[in-house]
Design a protein around this motif. Sequence first.
Motif, PDB file in Angstrom:
ATOM      1  N   THR A  30      48.232  51.513  44.730  1.00  0.00           N
ATOM      2  CA  THR A  30      48.162  53.358  44.619  1.00  0.00           C
ATOM      3  C   THR A  30      46.890  53.470  45.627  1.00  0.00           C
ATOM      4  O   THR A  30      46.162  52.566  45.774  1.00  0.00           O
ATOM      5  CB  THR A  30      47.854  53.717  43.372  1.00  0.00           C
ATOM      6  N   LYS A  31      46.969  54.647  45.998  1.00  0.00           N
ATOM      7  CA  LYS A  31      46.037  55.077  47.035  1.00  0.00           C
ATOM      8  C   LYS A  31      44.429  54.971  46.254  1.00  0.00           C
ATOM      9  O   LYS A  31      43.651  54.505  46.727  1.00  0.00           O
ATOM     10  CB  LYS A  31      46.333  56.482  47.294  1.00  0.00           C
ATOM     11  N   GLU A  32      44.435  55.424  44.971  1.00  0.00           N
ATOM     12  CA  GLU A  32      43.355  55.589  44.387  1.00  0.00           C
ATOM     13  C   GLU A  32      42.706  54.006  43.907  1.00  0.00           C
ATOM     14  O   GLU A  32      41.689  53.983  44.038  1.00  0.00           O
ATOM     15  CB  GLU A  32      43.517  56.228  42.796  1.00  0.00           C
ATOM     16  N   GLU A  33      43.741  52.993  43.674  1.00  0.00           N
ATOM     17  CA  GLU A  33      43.378  51.799  43.661  1.00  0.00           C
ATOM     18  C   GLU A  33      42.734  51.258  44.868  1.00  0.00           C
ATOM     19  O   GLU A  33      41.746  50.308  44.754  1.00  0.00           O
ATOM     20  CB  GLU A  33      44.554  50.858  42.801  1.00  0.00           C
ATOM     21  N   LEU A  34      43.399  51.438  45.864  1.00  0.00           N
ATOM     22  CA  LEU A  34      42.930  50.993  47.396  1.00  0.00           C
ATOM     23  C   LEU A  34      41.398  51.458  47.591  1.00  0.00           C
ATOM     24  O   LEU A  34      40.598  50.653  47.858  1.00  0.00           O
ATOM     25  CB  LEU A  34      43.848  51.605  48.493  1.00  0.00           C
ATOM     26  N   LEU A  35      41.293  52.825  47.493  1.00  0.00           N
ATOM     27  CA  LEU A  35      39.868  53.281  47.317  1.00  0.00           C
ATOM     28  C   LEU A  35      38.865  52.632  46.658  1.00  0.00           C
ATOM     29  O   LEU A  35      37.627  52.492  47.305  1.00  0.00           O
ATOM     30  CB  LEU A  35      39.857  54.778  47.340  1.00  0.00           C
ATOM     31  N   GLU A  36      39.156  52.562  45.400  1.00  0.00           N
ATOM     32  CA  GLU A  36      38.257  51.725  44.591  1.00  0.00           C
ATOM     33  C   GLU A  36      38.087  50.306  45.026  1.00  0.00           C
ATOM     34  O   GLU A  36      37.068  49.735  44.924  1.00  0.00           O
ATOM     35  CB  GLU A  36      38.984  51.797  43.250  1.00  0.00           C
ATOM     36  N   SER A  37      39.065  49.634  45.468  1.00  0.00           N
ATOM     37  CA  SER A  37      38.943  48.175  46.018  1.00  0.00           C
ATOM     38  C   SER A  37      38.031  48.081  47.265  1.00  0.00           C
ATOM     39  O   SER A  37      37.342  47.193  47.498  1.00  0.00           O
ATOM     40  CB  SER A  37      40.258  47.507  46.215  1.00  0.00           C
ATOM     41  N   LEU A  38      38.278  49.090  47.980  1.00  0.00           N
ATOM     42  CA  LEU A  38      37.367  49.073  49.376  1.00  0.00           C
ATOM     43  C   LEU A  38      35.921  49.527  48.914  1.00  0.00           C
ATOM     44  O   LEU A  38      35.087  48.766  49.363  1.00  0.00           O
ATOM     45  CB  LEU A  38      37.749  50.254  50.323  1.00  0.00           C
ATOM     46  N   LYS A  39      35.779  50.222  48.021  1.00  0.00           N
ATOM     47  CA  LYS A  39      34.415  50.412  47.474  1.00  0.00           C
ATOM     48  C   LYS A  39      33.604  49.203  46.950  1.00  0.00           C
ATOM     49  O   LYS A  39      32.371  48.812  47.452  1.00  0.00           O
ATOM     50  CB  LYS A  39      34.422  51.572  46.456  1.00  0.00           C
ATOM     51  N   MET A  40      34.414  48.276  46.209  1.00  0.00           N
ATOM     52  CA  MET A  40      33.892  47.331  45.610  1.00  0.00           C
ATOM     53  C   MET A  40      33.635  46.228  46.449  1.00  0.00           C
ATOM     54  O   MET A  40      32.653  45.473  46.517  1.00  0.00           O
ATOM     55  CB  MET A  40      34.969  46.736  44.490  1.00  0.00           C
ATOM     56  N   ALA A  41      34.667  46.076  47.539  1.00  0.00           N
ATOM     57  CA  ALA A  41      34.601  45.232  48.678  1.00  0.00           C
ATOM     58  C   ALA A  41      33.194  45.406  49.478  1.00  0.00           C
ATOM     59  O   ALA A  41      32.461  44.492  49.923  1.00  0.00           O
ATOM     60  CB  ALA A  41      35.857  45.013  49.434  1.00  0.00           C
ATOM     61  N   ALA A  42      32.927  46.584  49.497  1.00  0.00           N
ATOM     62  CA  ALA A  42      31.668  47.047  50.514  1.00  0.00           C
ATOM     63  C   ALA A  42      30.538  46.621  49.670  1.00  0.00           C
ATOM     64  O   ALA A  42      29.713  46.150  50.170  1.00  0.00           O
ATOM     65  CB  ALA A  42      31.905  48.506  50.775  1.00  0.00           C
ATOM     66  N   ASP A  43      30.622  46.915  48.523  1.00  0.00           N
ATOM     67  CA  ASP A  43      29.462  46.634  47.573  1.00  0.00           C
ATOM     68  C   ASP A  43      29.190  45.112  47.524  1.00  0.00           C
ATOM     69  O   ASP A  43      27.969  44.723  47.730  1.00  0.00           O
ATOM     70  CB  ASP A  43      29.539  47.276  46.228  1.00  0.00           C
ATOM     71  N   ASP A  44      30.134  44.467  47.489  1.00  0.00           N
ATOM     72  CA  ASP A  44      29.880  42.949  47.279  1.00  0.00           C
ATOM     73  C   ASP A  44      29.678  42.547  48.823  1.00  0.00           C
ATOM     74  O   ASP A  44      28.710  41.622  48.778  1.00  0.00           O
ATOM     75  CB  ASP A  44      31.433  42.189  47.194  1.00  0.00           C
ATOM     76  N   MET A  45      29.988  42.898  49.744  1.00  0.00           N
ATOM     77  CA  MET A  45      29.486  42.462  51.040  1.00  0.00           C
ATOM     78  C   MET A  45      28.036  43.057  51.231  1.00  0.00           C
ATOM     79  O   MET A  45      27.154  42.006  51.964  1.00  0.00           O
ATOM     80  CB  MET A  45      30.449  43.000  52.297  1.00  0.00           C
ATOM     81  N   LEU A  46      27.672  44.219  50.879  1.00  0.00           N
ATOM     82  CA  LEU A  46      26.215  44.450  51.324  1.00  0.00           C
ATOM     83  C   LEU A  46      25.324  43.814  50.067  1.00  0.00           C
ATOM     84  O   LEU A  46      23.984  43.942  50.714  1.00  0.00           O
ATOM     85  CB  LEU A  46      26.060  46.180  51.058  1.00  0.00           C
TER      86      LEU A  46
END
Length: 63
Positions: A30-46
């Motif tokens: 889902t779009k909502e799950e995708l946006l959440e995954s992108l947020k989590m991945a960005a947080d992990d990288m940073l």
Amino acid sequence: MEFRAVIKKRGEWWIGWLIDLPGVNAQERTKEELLESLKMAADDMLSTPYQTRNEEELVSIKV
């Protein structure tokens, strides 16, 4: 912080990546799950620590 993302539906999946953080991408049902995954991945990288080696120096650059 805000980052730009490219997202699109491909068949049954939503895929996306952050333009401002190369290497941050995700795929979800889902779009909502995708946006959440992108947020989590960005947080992990940073938040991933970087250990300098030899003559390297870690500096911050404000834009």
